[in-house]
Design an enzyme around this catalytic site. Structure first.
Site, PDB file in Angstrom:
ATOM      1  N   GLY A  17       0.859 -15.820 -22.445  1.00  0.00           N
ATOM      2  CA  GLY A  17       0.137 -16.966 -21.892  1.00  0.00           C
ATOM      3  C   GLY A  17       0.987 -18.167 -21.540  1.00  0.00           C
ATOM      4  O   GLY A  17       0.576 -19.302 -21.756  1.00  0.00           O
TER       5      GLY A  17
ATOM      6  N   GLY B 294     -11.290  -6.646   2.011  1.00  0.00           N
ATOM      7  CA  GLY B 294     -12.512  -6.278   1.309  1.00  0.00           C
ATOM      8  C   GLY B 294     -12.725  -4.782   1.306  1.00  0.00           C
ATOM      9  O   GLY B 294     -13.447  -4.239   0.464  1.00  0.00           O
TER      10      GLY B 294
ATOM     11  N   HIS C 273      -4.691  -3.122  -6.755  1.00  0.00           N
ATOM     12  CA  HIS C 273      -4.622  -4.509  -6.287  1.00  0.00           C
ATOM     13  C   HIS C 273      -6.000  -5.152  -6.145  1.00  0.00           C
ATOM     14  O   HIS C 273      -6.100  -6.364  -6.030  1.00  0.00           O
ATOM     15  CB  HIS C 273      -3.805  -4.622  -4.988  1.00  0.00           C
TER      16      HIS C 273
ATOM     17  N   SER D 294     -10.409  -2.561   0.752  1.00  0.00           N
ATOM     18  CA  SER D 294      -9.522  -1.868  -0.194  1.00  0.00           C
ATOM     19  C   SER D 294     -10.327  -1.185  -1.298  1.00  0.00           C
ATOM     20  O   SER D 294     -11.259  -1.758  -1.859  1.00  0.00           O
ATOM     21  CB  SER D 294      -8.566  -2.868  -0.848  1.00  0.00           C
TER      22      SER D 294
ATOM     23  N   ASP E 286      -0.806   2.198  -6.860  1.00  0.00           N
ATOM     24  CA  ASP E 286      -1.926   1.343  -6.462  1.00  0.00           C
ATOM     25  C   ASP E 286      -3.283   1.991  -6.725  1.00  0.00           C
ATOM     26  O   ASP E 286      -4.174   1.995  -5.868  1.00  0.00           O
ATOM     27  CB  ASP E 286      -1.808   0.930  -4.989  1.00  0.00           C
TER      28      ASP E 286
ATOM     29  N   THR F 286      -6.468   1.225   1.746  1.00  0.00           N
ATOM     30  CA  THR F 286      -5.560   0.431   0.916  1.00  0.00           C
ATOM     31  C   THR F 286      -4.914  -0.734   1.659  1.00  0.00           C
ATOM     32  O   THR F 286      -4.723  -1.807   1.096  1.00  0.00           O
ATOM     33  CB  THR F 286      -4.448   1.349   0.343  1.00  0.00           C
ATOM     34  N   ALA F 287      -4.579  -0.538   2.911  1.00  0.00           N
ATOM     35  CA  ALA F 287      -3.826  -1.574   3.621  1.00  0.00           C
ATOM     36  C   ALA F 287      -4.054  -1.414   5.117  1.00  0.00           C
ATOM     37  O   ALA F 287      -4.640  -0.438   5.584  1.00  0.00           O
ATOM     38  CB  ALA F 287      -2.334  -1.463   3.294  1.00  0.00           C
ATOM     39  N   ALA F 288      -3.583  -2.407   5.846  1.00  0.00           N
ATOM     40  CA  ALA F 288      -3.684  -2.350   7.305  1.00  0.00           C
ATOM     41  C   ALA F 288      -2.612  -3.224   7.922  1.00  0.00           C
ATOM     42  O   ALA F 288      -2.118  -4.167   7.292  1.00  0.00           O
ATOM     43  CB  ALA F 288      -5.063  -2.809   7.775  1.00  0.00           C
TER      44      ALA F 288
END
Lengths: 431, 69
Positions: free
Chosen positions: A348, A286, A175, A288, A206, A304-306
């Site tokens: 696109g 920031g 991510h 991650s 991830d 990775t996350a919180a």
């Protein structure tokens, strides 16, 4: 209009810059491959919808995430102890084990930022008090900051990464680089910046692996070969707040084998991850992709996350053993349902949020769709003869191709006439 | 790369505290930024978006903090 796309990218029917997907495993070939996509002329149209994840883009991500949601149950334990230099390159590990200062290092920038640097600077208020300091010289060895240009979203994202090999193989979260049309990586221990290309990604787990261009002699991170134990002291090092200054947040391992589902955002689905390390370290945006280190300076996880909003921050990290296993699969160069090598194929188009099929909201400037004359109001009905009755179906159809593939697009134009056009798919932004 | 959202949060973040998430989102968008509204105890990924304001809300959907990224 809802963001949905197949996947972003560069353009040219002519010559996409060496598809990142062609990047060989390190040790086999090497560098010289151009950076990730630079969407020529992509600026115009899509940028008018800043902050809206383009169909192509978000669809790609959504498909990947949905596919993998809840599918990846990781082993949360690993036998053995001790450390191991990250040796994940094809050459058998050319990395240089970094000399970590287990004490946290007094030789660094100092435990406190004299400027009073605060993580999440600019916050209007703090629902959670964040406890961190500027990282020491020892703590930043083998750690990089990552800035991704999100060319089709008119934005930038920042994160952190871990140096796996001296020749510039980088481990980070998927991510962190999702949607990137170009990536710049700075090795914080030297200050040197490099363009990076995407070697491969596993959105479900991830994890992403990058290759720095023309890098050599980099100090690598030292990784642990086993999981930490509950109660162990850990330090999260990361690019908190995207400032480019690494900070260190101390905490402990509060639980293991945790499962989380991150909050969805816009058209992007949340991701479910299993087997995570839970920590009390105050990790923030920031961080991650950055290392969660044990008291000996070994990397035990990837931040990775919180949790958000509570009085205390709870962080989650992918165990390094899991991350390295995924990275090895990526470096093996074989695509699977989860693993993508290089960058995805890209048509696109942005797609309307419609249940009446794949209704084109617009063609992104400079893309195959634009060159083919696809325009708002067209309804794409088939790809290579296979019906695509929905935006998801279109996304899946495009995702099954590689950049450079020639595909036939059948569509009904705004006047109701059936049309077909052949396009050459290009590289999309990282997915 | 942190200027946009960081500067806005510092200057205007407090102005959206106490507003409903929807009202705050409108203000964030009006500033050309992208709102990410998170509910209590939810889990979010930790990439930093220079153009994003994360709006923390309480159980009533009221904004308690606006943070860059």
């Amino acid at each position: 209009m809802t963001p949905m796309n197949d996947r972003p990218t560069d353009v040219s029917d002519s010559t996409p810059d060496d598809p990142a997907g062609s990047t060989p495993a390190e040790g086999v070939a090497g560098s010289g491959t151009p950076v990730v996509v630079e969407p020529a002329g992509s600026a115009a149209a899509p940028r008018a919808r800043a902050h809206t994840r383009i169909a192509a883009l978000s669809m790609a991500a959504a498909v990947l995430l949905t596919t993998g949601a809840g599918a990846g149950a990781w082993a949360a334990t690993a036998a053995g102890t001790g450390s191991a230099t990250a040796a994940i390159d094809g050459a058998g590990g050319s990395g240089v084990t970094s000399a970590e200062d287990p004490t946290g290092g007094a030789q660094g920038f100092g435990p406190q930022d004299p400027r009073g640097f605060g993580r999440q600077g600019g916050s209007s208020s703090a629902t959670a008090a964040v406890d961190s300091t500027e990282a020491t010289a020892a703590q930043i060895v083998g750690v990089v900051t990552i800035v991704s240009d999100l060319g089709y979203e008119d934005g930038q994202s920042a994160g952190t990464g871990i140096v796996l090999t001296s020749s510039g193989r980088i481990l980070t979260n998927d991510h962190v680089i999702a949607g990137a049309t170009s990536i710049e990586v700075t090795v914080e221990s030297t200050g040197a910046s490099y363009a990076a290309e995407v070697v491969g990604t596993n959105a479900t787990k991830d994890i992403a692996v990058l290759q720095l261009q023309d890098a050599s002699g980099l100090a690598t991170a030292t990784t642990a070969s086993s999981q930490p134990a509950e109660g162990d002291a850990v330090t999260a090092v990361g690019n908190a707040g995207g400032t480019g200054t690494l900070t260190a947040a101390e905490g402990t391992v509060t639980d293991l084998d945790e499962q989380i589902t991150t909050q969805a955002e816009g058209a992007s689905a949340g991701e479910t991850l299993n087997g995570l390390i839970e920590t009390s370290a105050d990790v923030v945006s920031g961080d991650s992709g950055g290392p969660l280190k044990d008291s000996s300076g070994r990397v035990v996880g990837i931040t990775t996350a919180a949790s958000s909003g509570g009085s205390d921050i709870t962080g989650y990290a992918i165990p390094i053993t899991t991350a390295l296993s995924v990275a090895e699969q990526i470096l093996a160069g074989r695509e699977t349902d989860e693993i993508r090598i290089g960058l995805p194929a890209f048509l696109g188009v942005s797609l309307d949020d419609s249940t009446d099929g794949a209704v084109v909201g617009g063609a992104l400037a400079g893309t195959p769709a634009a060159r083919a004359g696809l325009a708002a109001g067209d309804v794409i009905t088939a790809v290579d003869g296979t019906p695509v009755p929905s935006p998801d179906a279109l996304s899946t159809a495009i995702a099954s191709h590689e950049p450079g593939d020639r595909v036939e697009i059948a569509y009904t134009d705004a006047a109701g006439a059936s049309q077909t056009v052949t396009v050459v798919l290009t590289e999309g932004p990282a997915a | 790369m942190t200027a946009e959202a960081t500067a806005w949060a510092a200057e205007h973040g407090h102005e959206v505290e106490g507003l409903s998430a929807q009202e705050a989102e409108v203000r964030v968008r009006a500033a050309g930024l992208h709102p990410r509204t998170v509910v209590p105890e939810s889990v979010v990924t930790l990439e930093f978006r220079a153009d994003r304001i994360t709006l923390h809300t309480d159980s009533d959907g009221v904004v308690t903090a606006a943070r860059p990224g």
